[in-house]
Write an enzyme that holds these catalytic residues in place. Structure first.
Site, PDB file in Angstrom:
ATOM      1  N   GLY A 187      -9.822 -59.462  52.550  1.00  0.00           N
ATOM      2  CA  GLY A 187      -9.680 -58.117  51.986  1.00  0.00           C
ATOM      3  C   GLY A 187     -10.943 -57.306  52.190  1.00  0.00           C
ATOM      4  O   GLY A 187     -11.737 -57.548  53.096  1.00  0.00           O
ATOM      5  N   GLY A 188     -11.140 -56.346  51.289  1.00  0.00           N
ATOM      6  CA  GLY A 188     -12.306 -55.462  51.393  1.00  0.00           C
ATOM      7  C   GLY A 188     -13.615 -56.212  51.337  1.00  0.00           C
ATOM      8  O   GLY A 188     -14.658 -55.686  51.745  1.00  0.00           O
ATOM      9  N   ALA A 423     -24.250 -45.318  85.160  1.00  0.00           N
ATOM     10  CA  ALA A 423     -24.710 -46.571  84.563  1.00  0.00           C
ATOM     11  C   ALA A 423     -26.206 -46.778  84.812  1.00  0.00           C
ATOM     12  O   ALA A 423     -26.904 -47.381  84.004  1.00  0.00           O
ATOM     13  CB  ALA A 423     -23.907 -47.744  85.101  1.00  0.00           C
TER      14      ALA A 423
HETATM   15  C1  HXC Z   1      -9.407 -65.050  40.899  1.00  0.00           C
HETATM   16  C2  HXC Z   1      -9.273 -66.749  42.411  1.00  0.00           C
HETATM   17  C3  HXC Z   1      -9.268 -65.837  43.482  1.00  0.00           C
HETATM   18  C4  HXC Z   1      -9.342 -64.457  43.162  1.00  0.00           C
HETATM   19  C5  HXC Z   1      -9.158 -67.807  44.302  1.00  0.00           C
HETATM   20  N1  HXC Z   1      -9.189 -67.953  42.963  1.00  0.00           N
HETATM   21  N2  HXC Z   1      -9.181 -66.517  44.641  1.00  0.00           N
HETATM   22  N3  HXC Z   1      -9.332 -66.351  41.145  1.00  0.00           N
HETATM   23  N4  HXC Z   1      -9.408 -64.113  41.860  1.00  0.00           N
HETATM   24  N5  HXC Z   1      -9.365 -63.532  44.129  1.00  0.00           N
HETATM   25  C6  HXC Z   1      -9.154 -69.192  42.199  1.00  0.00           C
HETATM   26  C7  HXC Z   1      -7.834 -69.898  42.294  1.00  0.00           C
HETATM   27  O1  HXC Z   1      -6.961 -69.387  41.339  1.00  0.00           O
HETATM   28  C8  HXC Z   1      -8.248 -71.312  41.974  1.00  0.00           C
HETATM   29  O2  HXC Z   1      -8.455 -71.419  40.594  1.00  0.00           O
HETATM   30  C9  HXC Z   1      -9.602 -71.438  42.621  1.00  0.00           C
HETATM   31  O3  HXC Z   1     -10.072 -70.102  42.792  1.00  0.00           O
HETATM   32  C10 HXC Z   1      -9.559 -72.099  43.971  1.00  0.00           C
HETATM   33  O4  HXC Z   1      -8.596 -71.445  44.756  1.00  0.00           O
HETATM   34  P1  HXC Z   1      -7.479 -72.237  45.570  1.00  0.00           P
HETATM   35  O5  HXC Z   1      -6.404 -71.281  45.872  1.00  0.00           O
HETATM   36  O6  HXC Z   1      -7.122 -73.492  44.837  1.00  0.00           O
HETATM   37  O7  HXC Z   1      -8.275 -72.650  46.869  1.00  0.00           O
HETATM   38  P2  HXC Z   1      -7.756 -72.755  48.362  1.00  0.00           P
HETATM   39  O8  HXC Z   1      -6.467 -73.522  48.388  1.00  0.00           O
HETATM   40  O9  HXC Z   1      -8.880 -73.278  49.146  1.00  0.00           O
HETATM   41  O10 HXC Z   1      -7.432 -71.258  48.818  1.00  0.00           O
HETATM   42  C11 HXC Z   1      -8.461 -70.337  48.961  1.00  0.00           C
HETATM   43  C12 HXC Z   1      -7.882 -68.939  49.157  1.00  0.00           C
HETATM   44  C13 HXC Z   1      -6.900 -68.605  48.016  1.00  0.00           C
HETATM   45  C14 HXC Z   1      -7.154 -68.840  50.491  1.00  0.00           C
HETATM   46  C15 HXC Z   1      -9.071 -67.964  49.209  1.00  0.00           C
HETATM   47  O11 HXC Z   1      -7.537 -68.903  46.778  1.00  0.00           O
HETATM   48  C16 HXC Z   1      -6.489 -67.172  48.013  1.00  0.00           C
HETATM   49  O12 HXC Z   1      -5.619 -66.762  48.776  1.00  0.00           O
HETATM   50  N6  HXC Z   1      -7.077 -66.403  47.104  1.00  0.00           N
HETATM   51  C17 HXC Z   1      -6.787 -64.988  46.999  1.00  0.00           C
HETATM   52  C18 HXC Z   1      -7.387 -64.237  48.163  1.00  0.00           C
HETATM   53  C19 HXC Z   1      -7.196 -62.774  48.032  1.00  0.00           C
HETATM   54  O13 HXC Z   1      -6.129 -62.256  48.346  1.00  0.00           O
HETATM   55  N7  HXC Z   1      -8.182 -62.149  47.418  1.00  0.00           N
HETATM   56  C20 HXC Z   1      -8.179 -60.744  47.148  1.00  0.00           C
HETATM   57  C21 HXC Z   1      -8.523 -60.034  48.424  1.00  0.00           C
HETATM   58  S1  HXC Z   1      -8.530 -58.343  48.214  1.00  0.00           S
HETATM   59  P3  HXC Z   1      -8.133 -72.756  39.770  1.00  0.00           P
HETATM   60  O14 HXC Z   1      -8.426 -72.384  38.357  1.00  0.00           O
HETATM   61  O15 HXC Z   1      -6.709 -73.066  40.037  1.00  0.00           O
HETATM   62  O16 HXC Z   1      -9.051 -73.776  40.335  1.00  0.00           O
HETATM   63  C22 HXC Z   1     -10.099 -58.036  47.841  1.00  0.00           C
HETATM   64  C23 HXC Z   1     -10.331 -56.603  47.596  1.00  0.00           C
HETATM   65  C24 HXC Z   1     -11.776 -56.289  47.702  1.00  0.00           C
HETATM   66  O17 HXC Z   1     -10.917 -58.859  47.768  1.00  0.00           O
HETATM   67  C25 HXC Z   1     -11.911 -54.820  47.778  1.00  0.00           C
HETATM   68  C26 HXC Z   1     -13.308 -54.411  48.013  1.00  0.00           C
HETATM   69  C27 HXC Z   1     -13.406 -52.968  48.205  1.00  0.00           C
END
Ligand code: HXC
Length: 532
Positions: A187-188, A423
Site C-alpha cells: 500500500g501507501g 546523445a
Molecule cells: C494490523 C496487522 C496488519 C495491519 C498484519 N497484521 N498486518 N495488524 N494492521 N495492517 C497482524 C496480523 O493480524 C497478525 O496478527 C500479525 O500482524 C501477523 O500477520 P500475518 O497475517 O499472520 O502474517 P503473514 O501471514 O506473514 O502475512 C503478512 C501480510 C498480511 C501479507 C503482510 O498480514 C497482510 O496482508 N496484512 C495486511 C496488509 C495490508 O493490506 N496492509 C494495509 C496496506 S494499505 P496476529 O495477532 O494474528 O498475530 C496501507 C496504507 C498506507 O498501508 C497509506 C499510507 C499513505
C-alpha cells in the site's frame, strides 16, 4: 542499640529493597521489550527465514554502539480490543549508533508485534528518529518489515505515514536515506522507501506493491504471486525500484555498510577518502586494445571502469535495470566518485527512457552529496522507436540533460568511441559545464554515424548511381576519415585533451585534484523544474 538507631537501620533496609525492586522492575520491563511480540512470534519470524528487528540493528551497527530511544512507547488505542495487545516499542526499534565509526540513525520495524504495522505511536517514534538524524546531520537507515497501516488505528495510521513522508522529503538532499526491505511493504507504505535515496531489497523475503495480489485479481483479472507482483527480482530488473539486492538479510546489511563507505554524513561534508589502492600497469596497458577494431562490435564498459578506478572499488547501482547504462560508486586515488557509463554491450549503449531516468537520478544524488561524476561515453544516440517516443523519451531524455547541467560537483568525461548527435551533448559534454573532457583516439564525435550521414547527404547521388554499394562504401569511408575522430572537437576546445587509453587513470586523477576545490553555484531560486 537505641530505638532510633534500630528504626534507622530498618528504614535503610526497606529503602534498599524498594530501590532494588524498582531496578528489578526496570530490568523486567526491558526484558519484555527485548522479546518484542514474544517467543512464539519470534519463532514464526525465523521459520520464514527472517531475522528479528533487533538482530538487524545489531548486525548493522558497530558492537556496543547502539543507543535505543523510546523503548517503552506503547499505543493508546482501544478500537477492536487493541488495548489487549499492547507491546513495548510499539513494533519498531529506534535509536542511533555507529557504522565503521560513523554516526547513523536507525529504525527497524518489528513484525512480531502486530505485524510491524504502523500506528500513531510507531509513526511518532520513526518521525523522532528522522528529526534527530536531520538535526545532527547523520544518515538514516530504515529496516522495513510491516503489514502497513495499522488497521485498528484508522486515520491515525494514515496520518503517521504522512508525518514520515514529509520528513523523507525535507531530509532529501541533506542526509543520505537508505531503506532496507526485509519483509512486506504494501500500500501507501511503499512510498517512504521510494522517497529515500536507496532501496535495498532482500531476495525471497521482501516485497513491495501498492495493491496486493487479491486486489489486482479483482480489478484487472491478472494472477500474480507476491513475488511476481513485487519481489526483489521484479524490482531489480523490471521496475528499477530496488537499487541493490541482497541474497539474504546479511548481504543486504553488508550493502548498507558498503554504500555508507562512499557517502558523506550530510550535504555539508565531503565524502570519506580511503587509503589509496592503485591499479597495476598491465591493467592500464590493456586499455589500449579494449576497443574492438570494428565500431559495430560491442564490448563491456566495465572492463574500462574496473581498470581505471582504484582496485576493488566499484559498487554498481541498479545493475539489472536499464543495463544500457551503468552507474555506481567508486574511488579514484582514494576519493569517492560516481561513475556513469554507456554500456555498448546492451542496446549498443543507446539512451532510452529507463537509462535516462537511471543516470539522471544517480547524478542528482552525487551532486547533492558532493561526489564528483566521471562519465565514460560510447553512445550511438537515443533509441529510436514508437514505444520510446510514445512513452516520452523526450521528457525522460531531458531529465538527463537537466541533471548533468544542474550538477555543480566536479564533472569529468572520457569519450571512448561513439558520441553522436544529441546523445553526445547529453552525456557530460563540455557544453553542459563539464570541467575536463578527454577523448581516446578511437573517439567518433559526429552528428550521426557514417552510414546515416551519407544516406542523408548523398541521397540523390546514391539514387542515380549504377553501383550504389560501391559509392556508399566510398562515401562512408570519406565521412569516417573526415568526421569520425576526436580532433575536430578538440580543435574547438570541446575536448580538452586526446589521450591514450592507458593514460586515462593518471589524467583523471590529475584533473580531479584541483577540482576538489571547485566552487560553483546555480542562480538563486526556490527550486528548478526538472522534467519529471
Ligand atoms: C494490523 C496487522 C496488519 C495491519 C498484519 N497484521 N498486518 N495488524 N494492521 N495492517 C497482524 C496480523 O493480524 C497478525 O496478527 C500479525 O500482524 C501477523 O500477520 P500475518 O497475517 O499472520 O502474517 P503473514 O501471514 O506473514 O502475512 C503478512 C501480510 C498480511 C501479507 C503482510 O498480514 C497482510 O496482508 N496484512 C495486511 C496488509 C495490508 O493490506 N496492509 C494495509 C496496506 S494499505 P496476529 O495477532 O494474528 O498475530 C496501507 C496504507 C498506507 O498501508 C497509506 C499510507 C499513505
Amino acid at each position: 542499640m537505641n530505638l532510633n538507631t534500630e528504626l534507622g537501620t530498618q528504614k535503610d533496609m526497606i529503602k534498599k529493597s524498594n530501590s532494588e525492586k524498582k531496578n528489578e522492575e526496570l530490568l523486567e520491563k526491558r526484558e519484555e521489550a527485548l522479546m518484542g511480540g514474544g517467543q512464539k512470534a519470534i519463532d514464526k519470524q525465523s521459520e520464514k527465514g527472517k531475522l528479528t528487528a533487533r538482530q538487524r540493528v545489531e548486525l548493522l551497527l558497530d558492537p556496543g554502539t547502539f543507543s535505543e530511544t523510546n523503548m517503552f512507547v506503547r499505543h493508546n488505542c482501544s478500537n477492536f480490543n487493541l488495548e489487549k495487545k499492547k507491546f513495548y516499542t510499539d513494533g519498531v526499534v529506534t535509536g542511533f549508533g555507529q557504522v565503521n565509526g560513523k554516526l547513523v540513525y536507525v529504525y527497524s520495524q518489528d513484525f512480531t508485534i502486530l505485524g510491524g504495522s504502523l500506528g500513531e505511536a510507531q509513526a511518532k517514534k520513526i518521525a523522532y528518529t528522522m528529526d534527530q538524524a536531520l538535526q545532527n546531520g547523520a544518515p538514516l537507515i530504515g529496516f522495513n518489515d510491516s503489514g502497513g497501516a495499522r488497521i485498528q488505528e484508522g486515520a491515525n495510521s494514515l496520518a503517521g505515514y504522512g508525518d514520515i513522508f514529509i520528513r523523507n522529503v525535507r531530509a532529501s538532499g541533506v542526509i543520505p536515506q537508505i531503506s532496507c526491505m526485509v519483509g512486506p511493504s504494501a500500500g501507501g507504505a511503499v512510498y517512504s522507501p521510494a522517497l529515500t535515496d536507496f532501496v535495498i531489497m532482500t531476495e525471497d523475503t521482501s516485497y513491495m506493491f501498492v495493491t496486493g495480489p487479491s486486489v489486482v485479481k479483482a480489478v484487472t483479472g491478472e494472477d500474480a504471486t507476491f513475488e511476481e507482483l513485487g519481489g526483489a527480482s521484479i524490482h531489480s530488473a523490471n521496475s528499477g525500484i530496488a537499487h541493490l539486492t541482497g541474497s539474504d538479510e546479511i548481504e543486504s546489511i553488508e550493502f548498507i555498510k558498503l554504500l555508507l563507505s562512499y557517502l558523506p554524513s550530510n550535504n555539508l561534508e565531503d565524502p570519506p577518502i580511503k587509503k589509496i589502492t592503485v591499479t597495476n600497469d598491465a591493467d592500464l596497458e590493456c586499455l589500449n586494445s579494449v576497443i574492438p577494431e570494428d565500431p559495430q562490435i560491442p564490448y563491456d564498459v566495465r572492463e574500462i571502469i574496473l581498470r581505471v578506478v582504484d582496485k576493488g572499488n566499484f559498487l554498481e547501482i541498479q545493475k539489472k535495470w536499464a543495463q544500457n547504462i551503468i552507474v555506481g560508486f567508486s574511488r579514484l586515488n582514494g576519493y569517492p566518485i560516481g561513475i556513469v557509463a554507456n554500456q555498448p554491450n546492451n542496446l549498443a549503449g543507446a539512451l532510452d527512457i529507463n537509462a535516462s531516468s537511471k543516470a539522471a537520478r544517480f547524478i542528482r544524488f552525487c551532486d547533492a552529496f558532493n561526489i564528483p561524476i566521471i562519465s565514460f561515453v560510447d553512445v550511438p544516440g537515443f533509441l529510436p522507436g514508437l514505444d520510446q517516443e510514445h512513452n516520452g523519451i523526450i521528457k525522460h531524455g531531458a531529465k538527463l540533460i537537466y541533471a548533468y547541467a544542474e550538477a555543480t560537483v566536479p564533472k569529468l568525461t572520457v569519450i571512448t568511441r561513439k558520441a553522436y548527435g544529441g546523445a553526445y551533448i547529453v552525456m557530460g559534454s563540455k557544453h553542459l559545464a563539464t570541467d575536463m573532457n578527454f577523448a581516446w583516439p578511437s573517439a567518433e564525435i559526429a552528428v550521426m554515424g557514417a552510414e546515416g550521414a551519407v544516406q542523408v547527404l548523398y541521397r540523390r547521388d546514391l539514387a542515380k548511381s549504377d553501383d550504389k554499394e560501391t559509392l556508399l562504401e566510398e562515401l562512408k569511408n570519406e565521412f569516417i576519415e573526415e568526421f569520425n575522430n576526436p580532433y575536430l572537437a578538440a580543435e574547438k576546445g570541446y575536448i580538452d585533451d586526446v589521450i591514450l587509453p592507458s593514460e586515462t587513470r593518471r589524467k583523471l586523477i590529475a584533473a580531479l585534484w584541483p577540482l576538489l576545490r571547485k566552487r560553483d553555484k546555480l542562480p538563486n531560486k526556490k527550486h528548478g523544474n526538472v522534467p519529471l
